[in-house]
Design a protein around this motif. Structure first.
Motif, PDB file in Angstrom:
ATOM      1  N   UNK A   1      22.359  34.731  77.637  1.00 52.24           N
ATOM      2  CA  UNK A   1      22.078  33.371  77.182  1.00 52.24           C
ATOM      3  C   UNK A   1      22.460  33.159  75.737  1.00 52.24           C
ATOM      4  N   UNK A   2      22.120  34.114  74.885  1.00 48.11           N
ATOM      5  CA  UNK A   2      22.470  34.000  73.464  1.00 48.11           C
ATOM      6  C   UNK A   2      23.974  33.894  73.283  1.00 48.11           C
ATOM      7  N   UNK A   3      24.697  34.753  73.965  1.00 44.81           N
ATOM      8  CA  UNK A   3      26.163  34.731  73.847  1.00 44.81           C
ATOM      9  C   UNK A   3      26.757  33.462  74.465  1.00 44.81           C
ATOM     10  N   UNK A   4      26.197  33.026  75.586  1.00 49.33           N
ATOM     11  CA  UNK A   4      26.677  31.817  76.264  1.00 49.33           C
ATOM     12  C   UNK A   4      26.536  30.606  75.342  1.00 49.33           C
ATOM     13  N   UNK A   5      25.349  30.434  74.761  1.00 46.21           N
ATOM     14  CA  UNK A   5      25.136  29.274  73.893  1.00 46.21           C
ATOM     15  C   UNK A   5      25.911  29.390  72.599  1.00 46.21           C
ATOM     16  N   UNK A   6      26.123  30.598  72.101  1.00 44.78           N
ATOM     17  CA  UNK A   6      26.972  30.771  70.913  1.00 44.78           C
ATOM     18  C   UNK A   6      28.402  30.371  71.226  1.00 44.78           C
TER      19      UNK A   6
ATOM     20  N   UNK B   1      25.154  21.325  68.059  1.00 43.03           N
ATOM     21  CA  UNK B   1      23.845  21.565  67.458  1.00 43.03           C
ATOM     22  C   UNK B   1      22.823  22.073  68.464  1.00 43.03           C
ATOM     23  N   UNK B   2      22.814  21.457  69.637  1.00 44.18           N
ATOM     24  CA  UNK B   2      21.886  21.873  70.694  1.00 44.18           C
ATOM     25  C   UNK B   2      22.175  23.313  71.129  1.00 44.18           C
ATOM     26  N   UNK B   3      23.444  23.630  71.291  1.00 40.37           N
ATOM     27  CA  UNK B   3      23.827  24.985  71.682  1.00 40.37           C
ATOM     28  C   UNK B   3      23.443  25.990  70.607  1.00 40.37           C
ATOM     29  N   UNK B   4      23.605  25.610  69.341  1.00 36.64           N
ATOM     30  CA  UNK B   4      23.227  26.489  68.239  1.00 36.64           C
ATOM     31  C   UNK B   4      21.720  26.729  68.241  1.00 36.64           C
ATOM     32  N   UNK B   5      20.936  25.669  68.467  1.00 36.55           N
ATOM     33  CA  UNK B   5      19.474  25.821  68.530  1.00 36.55           C
ATOM     34  C   UNK B   5      19.078  26.802  69.634  1.00 36.55           C
TER      35      UNK B   5
ATOM     36  N   UNK C   1      17.248  30.416  69.307  1.00 39.40           N
ATOM     37  CA  UNK C   1      16.000  30.678  70.031  1.00 39.40           C
ATOM     38  C   UNK C   1      16.106  31.987  70.820  1.00 39.40           C
ATOM     39  N   UNK C   2      17.225  32.169  71.498  1.00 34.75           N
ATOM     40  CA  UNK C   2      17.407  33.381  72.290  1.00 34.75           C
ATOM     41  C   UNK C   2      17.618  34.608  71.412  1.00 34.75           C
ATOM     42  N   UNK C   3      18.128  34.422  70.217  1.00 36.07           N
ATOM     43  CA  UNK C   3      18.224  35.540  69.265  1.00 36.07           C
ATOM     44  C   UNK C   3      16.827  36.068  68.975  1.00 36.07           C
TER      45      UNK C   3
ATOM     46  N   UNK D   1      14.791  26.278  81.755  1.00 36.44           N
ATOM     47  CA  UNK D   1      15.638  25.922  80.630  1.00 36.44           C
ATOM     48  C   UNK D   1      16.855  26.799  80.454  1.00 36.44           C
ATOM     49  N   UNK D   2      16.884  27.942  81.113  1.00 39.05           N
ATOM     50  CA  UNK D   2      18.015  28.854  80.954  1.00 39.05           C
ATOM     51  C   UNK D   2      18.676  29.194  82.280  1.00 39.05           C
ATOM     52  N   UNK D   3      17.875  29.375  83.325  1.00 38.02           N
ATOM     53  CA  UNK D   3      18.461  29.792  84.599  1.00 38.02           C
ATOM     54  C   UNK D   3      18.083  28.858  85.733  1.00 38.02           C
ATOM     55  N   UNK D   4      16.829  28.458  85.800  1.00 39.31           N
ATOM     56  CA  UNK D   4      16.359  27.664  86.928  1.00 39.31           C
ATOM     57  C   UNK D   4      15.084  26.967  86.508  1.00 39.31           C
TER      58      UNK D   4
END
Length: 176
Positions: A154-159, A118-122, A126-128, A31-34
């Protein structure tokens, strides 16, 4: 990147059996890398064993094998880790959908980009939580510090993705 390199990296950290590798893969990389399931992991372990990149270091109950990385496996992981970035073709569904945004009418554009935000915020939230959990464990286990690097990325990327999608929505509104 390949499944092989992801598995070598996980095994370089600690020897594991296929079941534990699959669970660890799901909890850290999927879900994040592979993404890969056990139907992909077990055949790759067999190939890596045949190629001399890993070895059986222990056998558990019911014949389960615990794998560890060999010296050639560590060499291959190092070679891949230090190879030039960008060797693999880029694949980013988020960017592809934005590139094709003009195929939609304005209301559908707004709907899609709003869903993306919204998906990116979720995912950022989650990563926070993951970052906080890692920070709680880091003082007692220094290996968590390296996991924190990936989780924080990941947290910064999705933010960033969330903020950028909101900016796209503003731009769409300006063109109406």
């Amino acid at each position: 990147m390949s499944l092989r390199h992801a598995l070598l990296g996980l095994l370089a950290d600690t020897p594991q059996n296929g079941y534990d590798l699959t669970k660890r893969f799901e909890s850290t990389l999927s879900g994040h890398a592979w993404s890969a399931g056990h139907s992909q992991i077990y055949p790759e372990l067999k190939r890596m064993l045949g190629d001399g990149l890993i070895e059986v270091v222990d056998e558990g109950s019911r014949g389960s094998k615990v794998y560890g990385v060999t010296a050639p496996g560590r060499d291959e992981l190092r070679r891949w880790m230090l190879s030039p970035l960008g060797e693999a073709p880029a694949r980013n569904e988020f960017v592809l959908r934005l590139f094709l945004l003009s195929a939609l009418d304005r209301p559908d554009m707004r709907t899609l980009v709003d869903q993306m935000a919204g998906h990116s915020d979720d995912l950022a939230q989650e990563l926070e939580g993951v970052v906080k959990m890692i920070e709680e464990h880091a003082p007692t286990d220094p290996t968590y510090n390296y996991s924190r690097f990936a989780a924080e990325f990941g947290r910064r990327y999705y933010s960033l993705q969330r903020d950028w999608a909101r900016w796209v929505l503003e731009q769409i509104e300006k063109t109406d």
